[in-house]
Design a protein around this motif. Structure first.
Motif, PDB file in Angstrom:
ATOM      1  N   PHE A 120      19.910  22.102 -34.326  1.00 40.80           N
ATOM      2  CA  PHE A 120      19.089  21.493 -33.277  1.00 40.80           C
ATOM      3  C   PHE A 120      18.192  20.433 -34.104  1.00 40.80           C
ATOM      4  O   PHE A 120      17.383  20.712 -35.163  1.00 40.80           O
ATOM      5  N   ARG A 121      18.122  19.308 -33.363  1.00 39.30           N
ATOM      6  CA  ARG A 121      17.076  18.169 -33.975  1.00 39.30           C
ATOM      7  C   ARG A 121      16.398  17.537 -32.834  1.00 39.30           C
ATOM      8  O   ARG A 121      17.048  17.388 -31.639  1.00 39.30           O
ATOM      9  N   ALA A 122      15.377  16.859 -33.275  1.00 49.71           N
ATOM     10  CA  ALA A 122      14.572  16.130 -32.199  1.00 49.71           C
ATOM     11  C   ALA A 122      14.210  14.759 -32.658  1.00 49.71           C
ATOM     12  O   ALA A 122      13.693  14.875 -34.020  1.00 49.71           O
ATOM     13  N   PHE A 123      14.277  13.950 -31.908  1.00 45.98           N
ATOM     14  CA  PHE A 123      13.959  12.503 -32.429  1.00 45.98           C
ATOM     15  C   PHE A 123      13.281  11.883 -31.333  1.00 45.98           C
ATOM     16  O   PHE A 123      13.133  12.188 -29.855  1.00 45.98           O
ATOM     17  N   ASN A 124      12.204  10.703 -31.907  1.00 47.18           N
ATOM     18  CA  ASN A 124      11.617  10.023 -30.875  1.00 47.18           C
ATOM     19  C   ASN A 124      12.823   9.058 -30.276  1.00 47.18           C
ATOM     20  O   ASN A 124      13.462   8.390 -31.120  1.00 47.18           O
ATOM     21  N   PRO A 125      13.083   8.972 -29.051  1.00 50.42           N
ATOM     22  CA  PRO A 125      14.001   8.169 -28.450  1.00 50.42           C
ATOM     23  C   PRO A 125      13.743   6.882 -28.266  1.00 50.42           C
ATOM     24  O   PRO A 125      14.704   5.948 -27.924  1.00 50.42           O
ATOM     25  N   SER A 126      12.752   6.405 -29.010  1.00 47.75           N
ATOM     26  CA  SER A 126      12.582   4.811 -28.862  1.00 47.75           C
ATOM     27  C   SER A 126      13.304   4.249 -30.013  1.00 47.75           C
ATOM     28  O   SER A 126      13.069   4.424 -30.941  1.00 47.75           O
ATOM     29  N   CYS A 127      14.267   3.286 -29.477  1.00 48.15           N
ATOM     30  CA  CYS A 127      15.017   2.542 -30.544  1.00 48.15           C
ATOM     31  C   CYS A 127      14.074   1.708 -31.462  1.00 48.15           C
ATOM     32  O   CYS A 127      13.126   1.049 -30.923  1.00 48.15           O
ATOM     33  N   PRO A 128      14.113   2.001 -32.640  1.00 46.47           N
ATOM     34  CA  PRO A 128      13.148   1.192 -33.420  1.00 46.47           C
ATOM     35  C   PRO A 128      13.412  -0.449 -33.482  1.00 46.47           C
ATOM     36  O   PRO A 128      12.401  -1.210 -34.191  1.00 46.47           O
ATOM     37  N   HIS A 129      14.658  -1.052 -32.837  1.00 45.10           N
ATOM     38  CA  HIS A 129      14.715  -2.410 -32.786  1.00 45.10           C
ATOM     39  C   HIS A 129      13.603  -2.995 -31.735  1.00 45.10           C
ATOM     40  O   HIS A 129      12.946  -3.811 -32.220  1.00 45.10           O
ATOM     41  N   SER A 179       0.834  -1.282  -0.067  1.00 47.66           N
ATOM     42  CA  SER A 179       0.056  -0.022   0.046  1.00 47.66           C
ATOM     43  C   SER A 179       0.746   1.304   0.074  1.00 47.66           C
ATOM     44  O   SER A 179       0.388   2.297  -0.481  1.00 47.66           O
ATOM     45  N   ALA A 180       2.074   1.211   0.423  1.00 52.77           N
ATOM     46  CA  ALA A 180       3.041   2.363   0.520  1.00 52.77           C
ATOM     47  C   ALA A 180       3.505   2.540  -0.938  1.00 52.77           C
ATOM     48  O   ALA A 180       3.746   3.721  -1.183  1.00 52.77           O
ATOM     49  N   CYS A 181       3.620   1.450  -1.532  1.00 50.93           N
ATOM     50  CA  CYS A 181       4.143   1.702  -2.651  1.00 50.93           C
ATOM     51  C   CYS A 181       3.195   2.270  -3.865  1.00 50.93           C
ATOM     52  O   CYS A 181       3.454   3.129  -4.761  1.00 50.93           O
ATOM     53  N   GLY A 182       2.126   1.948  -3.788  1.00 49.03           N
ATOM     54  CA  GLY A 182       1.028   2.597  -4.726  1.00 49.03           C
ATOM     55  C   GLY A 182       1.052   1.939  -6.120  1.00 49.03           C
ATOM     56  O   GLY A 182       1.724   0.885  -6.268  1.00 49.03           O
ATOM     57  N   GLU A 183       0.743   2.719  -6.815  1.00 46.29           N
ATOM     58  CA  GLU A 183       0.460   1.968  -8.299  1.00 46.29           C
ATOM     59  C   GLU A 183       1.950   2.263  -9.123  1.00 46.29           C
ATOM     60  O   GLU A 183       2.642   3.265  -8.629  1.00 46.29           O
ATOM     61  N   PRO A 184       2.373   1.422  -9.795  1.00 49.55           N
ATOM     62  CA  PRO A 184       3.553   1.765 -10.525  1.00 49.55           C
ATOM     63  C   PRO A 184       3.519   2.948 -11.531  1.00 49.55           C
ATOM     64  O   PRO A 184       2.476   2.841 -11.924  1.00 49.55           O
ATOM     65  N   ALA A 185       4.527   3.484 -11.639  1.00 50.30           N
ATOM     66  CA  ALA A 185       4.417   4.793 -12.564  1.00 50.30           C
ATOM     67  C   ALA A 185       4.441   4.241 -13.927  1.00 50.30           C
ATOM     68  O   ALA A 185       5.088   3.234 -14.253  1.00 50.30           O
ATOM     69  N   PRO A 186       3.342   4.955 -14.894  1.00 50.12           N
ATOM     70  CA  PRO A 186       3.474   4.417 -16.103  1.00 50.12           C
ATOM     71  C   PRO A 186       4.776   4.668 -17.077  1.00 50.12           C
ATOM     72  O   PRO A 186       5.474   5.672 -16.603  1.00 50.12           O
ATOM     73  N   ARG A 187       4.803   3.760 -17.962  1.00 50.34           N
ATOM     74  CA  ARG A 187       6.121   3.764 -18.798  1.00 50.34           C
ATOM     75  C   ARG A 187       5.898   4.939 -19.510  1.00 50.34           C
ATOM     76  O   ARG A 187       4.951   5.109 -20.351  1.00 50.34           O
ATOM     77  N   LYS A 188       6.980   5.726 -19.798  1.00 54.99           N
ATOM     78  CA  LYS A 188       7.056   7.014 -20.773  1.00 54.99           C
ATOM     79  C   LYS A 188       7.057   6.387 -22.353  1.00 54.99           C
ATOM     80  O   LYS A 188       7.697   5.219 -22.382  1.00 54.99           O
ATOM     81  N   THR A 189       6.290   7.125 -22.932  1.00 58.33           N
ATOM     82  CA  THR A 189       6.528   6.588 -24.439  1.00 58.33           C
ATOM     83  C   THR A 189       7.361   7.795 -25.034  1.00 58.33           C
ATOM     84  O   THR A 189       7.715   8.985 -24.598  1.00 58.33           O
ATOM     85  N   GLY A 190       7.809   7.425 -26.330  1.00 60.35           N
ATOM     86  CA  GLY A 190       8.632   8.329 -27.172  1.00 60.35           C
ATOM     87  C   GLY A 190       7.777   9.210 -28.056  1.00 60.35           C
ATOM     88  O   GLY A 190       6.713   8.849 -28.465  1.00 60.35           O
ATOM     89  N   GLY A 191       8.300  10.333 -28.066  1.00 66.77           N
ATOM     90  CA  GLY A 191       7.521  11.258 -28.995  1.00 66.77           C
ATOM     91  C   GLY A 191       7.003  12.553 -28.340  1.00 66.77           C
ATOM     92  O   GLY A 191       7.367  12.963 -27.228  1.00 66.77           O
ATOM     93  N   ALA A 192       6.291  13.340 -28.957  1.00 55.93           N
ATOM     94  CA  ALA A 192       5.568  14.764 -28.609  1.00 55.93           C
ATOM     95  C   ALA A 192       4.585  14.506 -27.679  1.00 55.93           C
ATOM     96  O   ALA A 192       4.204  15.545 -27.036  1.00 55.93           O
ATOM     97  N   GLY A 193       3.962  13.404 -27.605  1.00 56.71           N
ATOM     98  CA  GLY A 193       2.806  13.180 -26.706  1.00 56.71           C
ATOM     99  C   GLY A 193       1.776  13.999 -26.975  1.00 56.71           C
ATOM    100  O   GLY A 193       1.316  13.879 -28.306  1.00 56.71           O
ATOM    101  N   THR A 194       1.083  14.671 -26.207  1.00 59.62           N
ATOM    102  CA  THR A 194       0.096  15.382 -26.587  1.00 59.62           C
ATOM    103  C   THR A 194       0.163  16.864 -27.138  1.00 59.62           C
ATOM    104  O   THR A 194      -0.567  17.891 -27.146  1.00 59.62           O
ATOM    105  N   ALA A 195       1.569  17.416 -27.142  1.00 55.98           N
ATOM    106  CA  ALA A 195       2.073  18.708 -27.458  1.00 55.98           C
ATOM    107  C   ALA A 195       1.665  18.878 -29.060  1.00 55.98           C
ATOM    108  O   ALA A 195       1.594  17.950 -29.597  1.00 55.98           O
ATOM    109  N   ARG A 196       1.567  19.983 -29.472  1.00 57.10           N
ATOM    110  CA  ARG A 196       1.061  20.619 -30.649  1.00 57.10           C
ATOM    111  C   ARG A 196       2.233  21.380 -31.214  1.00 57.10           C
ATOM    112  O   ARG A 196       2.986  22.007 -30.640  1.00 57.10           O
TER     113      ARG A 196
END
Length: 134
Positions: free
Chosen positions: A72-81, A18-35
């Motif tokens: 400057f460049r931005a990339f989705n940090p998820s390895c395609p492998h 109960s002290a630990c609570g829910e595990p943090a959701p795994r981050k996804t690669g990319g811009a998310g909900t940004a526009r």
């Protein structure tokens, strides 16, 4: 009052869970909900010859790179492998810590597998002292 060992162990386990609570959701690669036009990071925060992982809305992350001064460049940090996040550039390469694929920090192109394709680029533009989604 005496408490048996099983009760102590079960209560301790319940308290720990109960002290630990829910595990943090795994981050996804990319811009998310940004526009397009949303701020990503200040230019001054991106080290020249390297880069950094930037948290984006919607529990996502981008890899922002300054491979050469002012470029400057931005990339989705998820390895395609297999989708593991790559590390920011070091020693002239972006490296996936899971299986060792390497990528060109200027283009995101794969240099060494097992990945067979490069990192997905995300449009980025400079707006004054900030980098914003393009």
């Amino acid at each position: 009052m005496l408490v048996d060992r099983r009760t102590v162990l079960l209560c301790g386990l319940a308290a720990a869970l109960s002290a630990c609570g829910e595990p943090a959701p795994r981050k996804t690669g990319g811009a998310g909900t940004a526009r397009p036009g949303d701020r990503v990071v200040a230019v001054s925060q991106v080290p020249s010859g390297s880069g950094l992982l930037v948290d984006m809305p919607g529990n996502a992350q981008l890899l922002v790179v300054q491979s050469r001064s002012g470029e400057f460049r931005a990339f989705n940090p998820s390895c395609p492998h297999v989708g593991s996040f790559v590390n920011p550039p070091a020693g002239g390469a972006i490296t996936c810590p899971l299986h060792g694929s390497t990528f060109d920090p200027s283009t995101g192109e794969v240099r060494k597998g097992p990945a067979t394709s490069g990192l997905a680029e995300v449009a980025l533009v400079r707006s004054g002292d900030d980098l914003v989604l393009g």
